[in-house]
Every structure is written in C-alpha cells, then in structure tokens.
Scaffold this motif. Structure first.
Motif, PDB file in Angstrom:
ATOM      1  N   GLY A 378       0.805  -1.217   0.000  1.00  0.00           N
ATOM      2  CA  GLY A 378       0.000   0.000   0.000  1.00  0.00           C
ATOM      3  C   GLY A 378       0.833   1.260   0.000  1.00  0.00           C
ATOM      4  N   ARG A 379       2.048   1.187   0.554  1.00  0.00           N
ATOM      5  CA  ARG A 379       2.883   2.386   0.635  1.00  0.00           C
ATOM      6  C   ARG A 379       3.473   2.756  -0.729  1.00  0.00           C
ATOM      7  N   GLY A 380       3.973   1.772  -1.480  1.00  0.00           N
ATOM      8  CA  GLY A 380       4.657   2.084  -2.724  1.00  0.00           C
ATOM      9  C   GLY A 380       6.004   2.730  -2.474  1.00  0.00           C
ATOM     10  N   ASN A 381       6.631   3.178  -3.543  1.00  0.00           N
ATOM     11  CA  ASN A 381       7.920   3.883  -3.526  1.00  0.00           C
ATOM     12  C   ASN A 381       9.047   3.014  -2.973  1.00  0.00           C
ATOM     13  N   PRO A 423       4.220 -14.994   5.124  1.00  0.00           N
ATOM     14  CA  PRO A 423       5.247 -14.269   4.371  1.00  0.00           C
ATOM     15  C   PRO A 423       5.489 -14.832   2.981  1.00  0.00           C
ATOM     16  N   HIS A 424       4.920 -16.009   2.666  1.00  0.00           N
ATOM     17  CA  HIS A 424       5.177 -16.645   1.376  1.00  0.00           C
ATOM     18  C   HIS A 424       3.970 -16.594   0.446  1.00  0.00           C
ATOM     19  N   GLU A 425       2.963 -15.821   0.829  1.00  0.00           N
ATOM     20  CA  GLU A 425       1.809 -15.602  -0.036  1.00  0.00           C
ATOM     21  C   GLU A 425       2.059 -14.378  -0.916  1.00  0.00           C
ATOM     22  N   THR A 426       1.900 -14.533  -2.201  1.00  0.00           N
ATOM     23  CA  THR A 426       2.180 -13.435  -3.132  1.00  0.00           C
ATOM     24  C   THR A 426       0.916 -12.668  -3.482  1.00  0.00           C
ATOM     25  N   GLN A 427       1.077 -11.417  -3.854  1.00  0.00           N
ATOM     26  CA  GLN A 427      -0.012 -10.571  -4.350  1.00  0.00           C
ATOM     27  C   GLN A 427       0.465  -9.863  -5.607  1.00  0.00           C
ATOM     28  N   PRO A 428      -0.457  -9.342  -6.427  1.00  0.00           N
ATOM     29  CA  PRO A 428      -0.043  -8.637  -7.658  1.00  0.00           C
ATOM     30  C   PRO A 428       0.830  -7.424  -7.323  1.00  0.00           C
ATOM     31  N   LEU A 456      14.649 -10.247   8.929  1.00  0.00           N
ATOM     32  CA  LEU A 456      14.598  -9.636   7.597  1.00  0.00           C
ATOM     33  C   LEU A 456      13.537 -10.361   6.780  1.00  0.00           C
ATOM     34  N   THR A 457      12.443  -9.675   6.448  1.00  0.00           N
ATOM     35  CA  THR A 457      11.372 -10.321   5.686  1.00  0.00           C
ATOM     36  C   THR A 457      10.804  -9.366   4.649  1.00  0.00           C
ATOM     37  N   GLY A 458      10.953  -9.749   3.378  1.00  0.00           N
ATOM     38  CA  GLY A 458      10.378  -8.989   2.280  1.00  0.00           C
ATOM     39  C   GLY A 458       9.108  -9.637   1.772  1.00  0.00           C
ATOM     40  N   LEU A 459       8.609  -9.115   0.670  1.00  0.00           N
ATOM     41  CA  LEU A 459       7.422  -9.653   0.009  1.00  0.00           C
ATOM     42  C   LEU A 459       7.844 -10.632  -1.082  1.00  0.00           C
ATOM     43  N   VAL A 460       7.030 -11.627  -1.321  1.00  0.00           N
ATOM     44  CA  VAL A 460       7.336 -12.560  -2.405  1.00  0.00           C
ATOM     45  C   VAL A 460       7.387 -11.815  -3.733  1.00  0.00           C
ATOM     46  N   GLU A 461       6.430 -10.908  -3.951  1.00  0.00           N
ATOM     47  CA  GLU A 461       6.380 -10.173  -5.216  1.00  0.00           C
ATOM     48  C   GLU A 461       7.393  -9.034  -5.274  1.00  0.00           C
ATOM     49  N   SER A 462       7.987  -8.682  -4.145  1.00  0.00           N
ATOM     50  CA  SER A 462       8.984  -7.608  -4.096  1.00  0.00           C
ATOM     51  C   SER A 462      10.005  -7.935  -3.004  1.00  0.00           C
TER      52      SER A 462
END
Length: 509
Positions: A378-381, A423-428, A456-462
C-alpha cells in the motif's frame, strides 16, 4: 561564506552545515577515514589546536561575531601518519539584536499564561534577532516562529505548555503521513501560505516541556483534531535545534516537515520518562524526532529516550504521500545515544521515498531495536541506500517482547503491523508495492534477552534486494530469521540464540 582548499592527500571530508553556524558557534562534521583504527581527531582553528575528540563532530563555541575562521581536522591512527581534512573558511553571523520576553510582559511563575507576551516578542524580533526566554517557568499556548530568528532558552528557563486545548488553535498539517486537522504544537512555524521560511534556530540550555500527559488526554477527548507535537517546524530552509531539552509531547516530540538543511545538535529528547526516570502517564506515539519529507539532515551528539521510535524517517503515507512525492534523503545520524524506545526507523510512512541515510557511531541501551526498516503493501515507492554501522546495542529489559510492530534488534519488515500473515503468499505487483534495497549493517554488536536478534522479511512479489551484513556479532532470545531476499550477503556474521535455532532462512539467495 565557505571555501575549501583540498590537500592532495585528502582522505576524509570536513563540513559545517550552514544552519549550524551562529554568531558565536560553528558545528563541524567530518567523515571517517577509509581505514579505521582512529585514536583521536584534532580540530585546528586558524592553525592553532582548538580541540581533541574521538567523535566525528565538534562544536566550536565562544567565537567572535562576523569573524573569519579557517578550520581543518587531523586524524591520528595507530599505524599511519596523521591525515588532514580539507580546510573550510567560515564567517560567523553578526551579533543579534536581543528581544527578552520579560520586556513584553512575560512572567515566569508557572501560572501566568504568557502566549501573547511571547508571541509579541517574536513578532517584534528584527531580522537575525534573538528572542530570549529567561530563567523561570513560562506557561504558554502555541507560539509561531518566523524566518531569520533565534529562540534562545537560558539556563533555568522552561517553556511549559498550557494544559488547555483552547490555547492550541486547529490547523491543517501532516499527521502520520496524511494531511489532517490537528491541534497546533507548542512551538510552530508561521503559516507560509504556499511559500517557505528560512533560517530558524532554537537553542540554549533551557527546556521545552509540552505538558503532554495532561494535554493529550484533553485533545483526544474533544475529537476536534489530532494531537500536536512539542515542536513542529514546517516548510523551512536551514533549521538548527541545538542544546535544548524537549520533553513530554502529546504526540511525536520534534516533527520536522518539508524542510531542507536541518541540523539537530546536542539535543535531549524525553518522551517516556523525564530526566530523573519518572514515567509520563498516557503518552502514546511518543516518537523522539521525525524528519518528514526533508533533505540534508544532520542529527548528532543527541540523547533520545523515547516512548516509541527514537528517530523515525518518514515521507507520507500511501497515495497521498506518493502524490506529494517529496522524499526524505541525505540524512546523517551520528554520535547519538538512545536509552528507551525503538532506535532509528525508516518508515512506516515512506510513500514519498527514503534514500541515502547513514546511522553511525551510536549507542543503544535498553532500547528494543537499533534498526527498523518498514514498508508495507500500500505504501509504494522505495527505501534505498541505508547504512547502519559502528553501533553497539545492549538490552536486558524484558518489558517489551517481539510483536507485530517490532520484530528484532535489526529488522527489515514488509509485514509491519500484521499480527497474522503468511510471508510466502504473493499478491499482484503495482504502484502500491514498496521496494526496499541496498541496506548495509556493518560493525555492530548486539545482545538482547527478548525477541529476535535479526529479522529480515520482504514480500514474495517484491523481495528485499541487496542486503549486506558485515562484522556482526548478535545474541538474542531467538536468532536470525530471513524470508524473501534477493542478494543477501553475510561476511563475518555470528548469531547465537538463547532459545531455538540460530538461523532460519526461506526464499533467500
């Protein structure tokens, strides 16, 4: 005026932020040499030794107004010849005209309301002038600073916020990343009506006490606006906050919004306890210092004891923050001490972007985290080019455990605030998808009895990109958890967990 003569053997840079130059003082900052093992730094003024220090900042004081000073620094290391910085030439400001608030009717008895008298002194202040708060306790509502002035709090001076909401007019301001109706803060800048202010200084050994325990309760009960801060400086070029103690804010303590060229030097900020360790009741969201959509920010030689983030670097929230599009960038935080709260954070309101931040030579004691880098869906950038180095951390305090808000002493978290998540569920991936990249943790020792050492945890899509840890020694109740990282480098990293496994990595390469 500032000119530089660069020696051929230059290996480190000396600077003085323009905002941090007054009629009788000059604040200096310099880079560490490429090779470490520094024994001391020597500061030379007009070719004479002025000071010796182990820090990478020094403030020259007791200088003459409108006087020219040539300054350089020598670095002494154990195995090499001393190295010399560039030489800078600075002319101090003129002696300011003084406007004492007592001459305008202010009474420092802690009971008389002095809002009108203090504002009259500010309004009368000539360009480059100095408004003084003398010894005493001066009760006041919201006051508004203007360009080209200094607010000086003498030894024993206290600017005490009124507990009555009627003394804080409602105004439109950024609040948690969005434009909202807010109560005015105790110390504000004037409404610029689309323009900008410049050259505002708040300095002196005195104190600014926003009376937040009493005021926050009243502001929330009326539901007319969001709580204000102790200090809120907006739309200003060249801001200097020096030497003062700021405490007990209803909300974030010192909020700097849409400002360029900000220096905060030798400031004490207390939002959880007073200086004697007494708890402030009812303070929530008690960040210490929040640069918000600001550039060229220097924070050094400060002590921050906060109820929430010690320093939080922000730039707006979600679509509104992206539309405003003003990042916080080029930030240096050095030689600071943190003794409660949550260390140095990037986000979570970061939709204008955050980049080029250095946190160096800081001590964290009984603070829950050193680093909080957080950007949710939701934040973007982008948050990028962030370095934490040469920091020490000890926390033997069991008061705070890992929660959805804070997940480790060093943490980068794109699920900040989510109590339950996969943490392993992806979104568009779209414009609302944030990116975190180019983070360096270097030369850090940490020891804590509660929570994760590193998370340290990122997004699957990013996924998090280019995360590097060098020379890290970490001990926690739990160890090192990492998810969804592209480009994780570990160089001389030792992690010990008091409970469970030391490391657990998933989708990391």
């Amino acid at each position: 005026m500032q000119t530089e003569q660069v020696p051929t053997h230059l290996t480190f840079s000396l600077t003085s932020p323009p905002a941090a130059q007054t009629a009788d003082s000059i604040a200096l900052l310099w880079d560490k040499p490429a090779s470490y093992g520094v024994e001391r730094y020597e500061v030379y003024v007009n070719n004479s030794l002025a000071a010796t220090t182990k820090n990478t900042d020094y403030t020259l004081q007791g200088l003459a107004p409108e006087h020219e000073y040539f300054i350089y620094v020598l670095t002494y290391m154990s195995t090499e010849e001393p190295l010399q910085s560039n030489t800078i030439c600075i002319i101090t400001r003129p002696q300011p005209q003084v406007f004492d608030i007592a001459a305008y009717g202010a009474v420092g008895d802690g009971e008389t309301l002095n809002t009108s008298a203090i504002q009259s002194a500010i309004d009368a202040c000539s360009q480059g002038g100095l408004v003084t708060i003398p010894e005493g306790v001066f009760l006041t509502g919201a006051i508004y600073l203007k360009s080209d002035m200094t607010l000086y709090l003498e030894e024993g001076a206290v600017l005490l916020g009124s507990p009555d909401t009627e003394d804080y007019p409602l105004l439109e301001s950024r609040w948690e990343g969005l434009q909202r109706t807010c109560y005015a803060s105790l110390v504000n800048t004037q409404d610029t009506q689309g323009g900008r202010l410049s050259n505002i200084t708040i300095t002196g050994p005195g104190k600014i006490d926003a009376n937040g325990s009493a005021l926050r309760k009243k502001e929330l009960s009326e539901v007319a606006g969001k709580p204000g801060s102790a200090i809120c400086i907006r739309n200003t070029d060249n801001v200097y906050i020096h030497g003062v103690t700021v405490r007990q804010s209803p909300f974030w303590c010192v909020h700097i919004v849409y400002c360029n060229g900000v220096s905060v030097n030798g400031v004490g900020i207390h939002t959880k306890y007073d200086e004697e360790g007494n708890l402030y009741e009812g303070i929530v969201n008690g960040d210490g210092l929040d640069p918000d959509s600001c550039s060229d920010v220097y924070i050094f030689n400060c002590h921050i004891a906060s109820q929430d983030d010690g320093i939080a670097i922000k730039s707006g929230r979600n679509a509104e923050g992206r539309a405003v599009g003003i990042p916080t960038e080029n930030v240096r935080i050095s030689n600071c001490r943190f003794t409660s709260g949550f260390g140095v954070a990037m986000g979570s309101e970061m939709s204008g972007g955050v980049r080029n931040v250095l946190v160096e030579d800081c001590e964290f004691h009984n603070v829950f985290s050193i680093a909080s880098v957080k950007a949710i869906r939701g934040r973007g950038n982008v948050i990028e080019n962030i370095t934490y180095r040469d920091c020490t951390f000890t926390n033997q305090n069991l008061e705070l455990q890992d929660t959805q808000w804070f997940r480790g002493a060093l943490y980068v978290d794109q699920f900040y605030g989510d109590l339950i998540f996969d943490p392993h569920e992806t979104q568009p991936k779209n414009e609302e998808t944030p990116v975190i990249r180019n983070i360096l943790f270097q030369n850090i020792t940490l020891d804590k009895v509660a929570g994760n050492a590193i998370y340290l945890t990122g997004l699957v899509e990013s996924p998090l990109e280019n995360i590097r840890l060098e020379n890290i020694t970490a001990v926690g109740k739990h160890g090192f958890i990492a998810n969804n990282i592209r480009g994780l480098v570990l160089d001389h990293v030792t992690v010990n967990a008091r409970e469970g496994e030391a490391m657990r990595f998933v989708n990391v390469n």
